[in-house]
Scaffold this motif. Structure first.
Motif, PDB file in Angstrom:
ATOM      1  N   VAL A 151       0.690  -1.032  -0.292  1.00  0.00           N
ATOM      2  CA  VAL A 151       0.042   0.133   0.001  1.00  0.00           C
ATOM      3  C   VAL A 151       0.943   1.293   0.060  1.00  0.00           C
ATOM      4  N   ASN A 152       0.767   1.825  -1.140  1.00  0.00           N
ATOM      5  CA  ASN A 152       1.558   3.112  -1.140  1.00  0.00           C
ATOM      6  C   ASN A 152       0.644   4.435  -0.742  1.00  0.00           C
ATOM      7  N   ALA A 153       0.603   5.015   0.156  1.00  0.00           N
ATOM      8  CA  ALA A 153      -0.292   6.107   0.670  1.00  0.00           C
ATOM      9  C   ALA A 153       0.118   7.329   0.133  1.00  0.00           C
ATOM     10  N   ARG A 154      -0.850   8.071  -0.591  1.00  0.00           N
ATOM     11  CA  ARG A 154      -0.660   9.319  -1.186  1.00  0.00           C
ATOM     12  C   ARG A 154      -1.151  10.418  -0.307  1.00  0.00           C
ATOM     13  N   THR A 155      -0.478  11.540  -0.288  1.00  0.00           N
ATOM     14  CA  THR A 155      -1.134  12.859   0.127  1.00  0.00           C
ATOM     15  C   THR A 155      -0.929  14.039  -0.777  1.00  0.00           C
ATOM     16  N   ASP A 156      -2.069  14.500  -1.045  1.00  0.00           N
ATOM     17  CA  ASP A 156      -2.066  15.742  -1.919  1.00  0.00           C
ATOM     18  C   ASP A 156      -1.747  17.148  -1.473  1.00  0.00           C
ATOM     19  N   THR A 157      -1.135  17.248  -0.476  1.00  0.00           N
ATOM     20  CA  THR A 157      -0.801  18.621   0.173  1.00  0.00           C
ATOM     21  C   THR A 157       0.145  19.274  -0.522  1.00  0.00           C
ATOM     22  N   TYR A 158       0.957  18.743  -1.458  1.00  0.00           N
ATOM     23  CA  TYR A 158       1.853  19.373  -2.447  1.00  0.00           C
ATOM     24  C   TYR A 158       1.400  19.609  -3.853  1.00  0.00           C
ATOM     25  N   TRP A 159       0.521  18.457  -4.346  1.00  0.00           N
ATOM     26  CA  TRP A 159      -0.051  18.543  -5.519  1.00  0.00           C
ATOM     27  C   TRP A 159      -1.395  19.542  -5.492  1.00  0.00           C
ATOM     28  N   SER A 160      -2.061  19.292  -4.738  1.00  0.00           N
ATOM     29  CA  SER A 160      -3.178  20.524  -4.873  1.00  0.00           C
ATOM     30  C   SER A 160      -3.278  21.163  -3.643  1.00  0.00           C
ATOM     31  N   GLY A 161      -2.758  20.903  -2.654  1.00  0.00           N
ATOM     32  CA  GLY A 161      -2.786  21.835  -1.463  1.00  0.00           C
ATOM     33  C   GLY A 161      -1.976  22.928  -1.407  1.00  0.00           C
ATOM     34  N   ASP A 162      -1.493  23.682  -0.141  1.00  0.00           N
ATOM     35  CA  ASP A 162      -0.760  24.675  -0.029  1.00  0.00           C
ATOM     36  C   ASP A 162       0.878  24.337   0.104  1.00  0.00           C
ATOM     37  N   GLY A 163       0.895  22.991  -0.027  1.00  0.00           N
ATOM     38  CA  GLY A 163       2.541  22.582   0.123  1.00  0.00           C
ATOM     39  C   GLY A 163       3.004  22.836   1.789  1.00  0.00           C
ATOM     40  N   SER A 164       1.880  22.403   2.453  1.00  0.00           N
ATOM     41  CA  SER A 164       2.303  22.665   4.163  1.00  0.00           C
ATOM     42  C   SER A 164       3.182  21.653   4.715  1.00  0.00           C
ATOM     43  N   PRO A 207       4.244  20.712   7.835  1.00  0.00           N
ATOM     44  CA  PRO A 207       3.547  20.267   8.751  1.00  0.00           C
ATOM     45  C   PRO A 207       2.466  19.233   8.441  1.00  0.00           C
ATOM     46  N   GLU A 208       1.451  19.715   7.656  1.00  0.00           N
ATOM     47  CA  GLU A 208       0.538  18.963   7.464  1.00  0.00           C
ATOM     48  C   GLU A 208       0.667  17.653   6.820  1.00  0.00           C
ATOM     49  N   THR A 209       1.730  17.873   5.911  1.00  0.00           N
ATOM     50  CA  THR A 209       2.208  16.601   5.268  1.00  0.00           C
ATOM     51  C   THR A 209       2.671  15.621   6.085  1.00  0.00           C
ATOM     52  N   VAL A 210       3.525  16.061   7.201  1.00  0.00           N
ATOM     53  CA  VAL A 210       4.085  15.057   8.014  1.00  0.00           C
ATOM     54  C   VAL A 210       2.620  14.374   8.826  1.00  0.00           C
ATOM     55  N   ARG A 211       1.849  15.209   9.490  1.00  0.00           N
ATOM     56  CA  ARG A 211       0.659  14.926  10.310  1.00  0.00           C
ATOM     57  C   ARG A 211       0.049  13.611   9.358  1.00  0.00           C
ATOM     58  N   ARG A 212      -0.397  14.125   8.027  1.00  0.00           N
ATOM     59  CA  ARG A 212      -0.944  12.981   7.271  1.00  0.00           C
ATOM     60  C   ARG A 212      -0.111  11.666   7.051  1.00  0.00           C
ATOM     61  N   LEU A 213       0.918  11.942   6.750  1.00  0.00           N
ATOM     62  CA  LEU A 213       1.754  10.522   6.485  1.00  0.00           C
ATOM     63  C   LEU A 213       1.855   9.908   7.723  1.00  0.00           C
ATOM     64  N   ASP A 214       1.918  10.656   8.847  1.00  0.00           N
ATOM     65  CA  ASP A 214       2.191   9.646  10.083  1.00  0.00           C
ATOM     66  C   ASP A 214       0.996   8.824  10.487  1.00  0.00           C
ATOM     67  N   ALA A 215      -0.249   9.537  10.090  1.00  0.00           N
ATOM     68  CA  ALA A 215      -1.462   8.786  10.375  1.00  0.00           C
ATOM     69  C   ALA A 215      -1.538   7.466   9.382  1.00  0.00           C
ATOM     70  N   GLY A 223      -1.001   1.359   8.811  1.00  0.00           N
ATOM     71  CA  GLY A 223      -0.374   0.439   7.990  1.00  0.00           C
ATOM     72  C   GLY A 223       0.061   0.429   6.314  1.00  0.00           C
ATOM     73  N   ALA A 224       0.270   1.519   6.290  1.00  0.00           N
ATOM     74  CA  ALA A 224       0.855   1.986   4.816  1.00  0.00           C
ATOM     75  C   ALA A 224       2.270   1.374   4.568  1.00  0.00           C
ATOM     76  N   HIS A 225       2.711   0.801   3.528  1.00  0.00           N
ATOM     77  CA  HIS A 225       3.981   0.264   3.447  1.00  0.00           C
ATOM     78  C   HIS A 225       4.884   1.407   3.027  1.00  0.00           C
ATOM     79  N   GLY A 226       4.427   2.239   2.268  1.00  0.00           N
ATOM     80  CA  GLY A 226       5.104   3.565   1.674  1.00  0.00           C
ATOM     81  C   GLY A 226       4.280   4.630   1.390  1.00  0.00           C
ATOM     82  N   VAL A 227       4.839   5.759   1.155  1.00  0.00           N
ATOM     83  CA  VAL A 227       3.952   6.959   1.484  1.00  0.00           C
ATOM     84  C   VAL A 227       4.436   7.800  -0.056  1.00  0.00           C
ATOM     85  N   PHE A 228       3.731   8.425  -0.535  1.00  0.00           N
ATOM     86  CA  PHE A 228       3.716   9.193  -1.769  1.00  0.00           C
ATOM     87  C   PHE A 228       3.490  10.826  -1.671  1.00  0.00           C
TER      88      PHE A 228
END
Length: 267
Positions: A148-161, A163-171, A176-181
């Motif tokens: 499972v590669n878990a993607r967050t769009d904080t930089y793709w369509s968000g404001d590029g934060s 801290p918010e990226t880290v918060r989401r990826l930690d969750a 159980g995500a194996h990798g993050v994107f």
């Protein structure tokens, strides 16, 4: 090597998933090209790519449907069925799982695994992080072996934060995500900081002409570099340029596989 296929045993599936996971190495990243049909996938495999992804934009555009709108569940599963037994390790871009219901996303992941898929990419589309985490948990339960590669769009369509990226990826990794994107992340300092924060969790970034080249991303500790829709868009662009060249009386430039070479991809 061959794909897992629908008729192979559990041990073969497990070995394929393990092989895919082992391709994610910090400092020696997996370059993952993305296909949109049988020919593109098999042509990439013939060039020596052991693992191939799918591009949701290519799948959607080919079907005349919008990308990122949960409109291509059937088309995505159909492509997975076509490619799942191929001579490569297949990871599927499943957008947001095509549902807000974690159980439905888990069932879709189970269907992907059943046809030989070894990895799935799930994007949060900046929706609630707890909902995306629940989807990841459901996928791990329904298809335990799927990477499972878990993607967050904080930089793709968000404001590029950051801290918010880290918060989401930690969750997501706790779910159980194996990798993050993190597509859209191109600043070397931020990439290095994120690699350090994640530790042994593989970081996947999207190749960008404006960002670091592959060797630089390797030096930063990235474990996977996806090409996303780049190849599909380049192929479309080349087709348009060739048509314009012929109309203008010019000989089209660039590489062109022969009829026989393309025909052989269907054998």
């Amino acid at each position: 090597m061959t794909g897992t296929g629908t008729g192979t045993g559990t041990s073969s599936v497990t070995s394929a998933v393990t092989a895919f996971a082992e391709l994610h190495r910090a400092g020696e990243p997996l370059l993952l090209p993305c296909a949109w049909d049988h020919a593109s996938a098999y042509a990439l495999a013939a060039r020596g790519f052991r693992a191939i992804g799918t591009t949701s934009l290519g799948v959607a555009a080919a079907a005349g449907l919008p990308d990122g709108a949960s409109a291509t569940r059937d088309e995505t599963l159909r492509l997975a069925l076509t490619l799942g037994s191929g001579p490569f390790l297949l990871s599927v871009d499943a957008e947001d799982g095509f549902s807000d219901d974690p159980d439905e996303v888990g069932e879709f992941a189970r269907e992907l695994a059943a046809v030989g898929v070894v990895g799935v990419n799930l994007e949060d589309a900046l929706g609630p992080a707890d909902r995306h985490a629940a989807k990841i948990t459901a996928v791990r339960a329904a298809a335990p072996g799927l990477f499972v590669n878990a993607r967050t769009d904080t930089y793709w369509s968000g404001d590029g934060s950051f801290p918010e990226t880290v918060r989401r990826l930690d969750a997501y990794r706790e779910a159980g995500a194996h990798g993050v994107f993190v597509p859209g992340l191109t600043e070397p300092g931020a990439i290095g900081d994120l690699v350090a924060h994640l530790g042994d969790v593989p970081l996947n970034v999207l190749h960008s002409p404006a960002g670091p080249a592959l060797p630089h991303l390797a030096d930063l500790g990235v474990s996977r570099v996806s090409l996303g829709s780049l190849l599909y868009r380049r192929a479309l662009g080349a087709a348009l340029e060739a048509a314009d060249d012929v109309r203008a009386g010019r000989v089209p430039g660039g590489g062109t596989p022969t009829y026989e070479e393309v025909r052989a991809l269907g054998d």
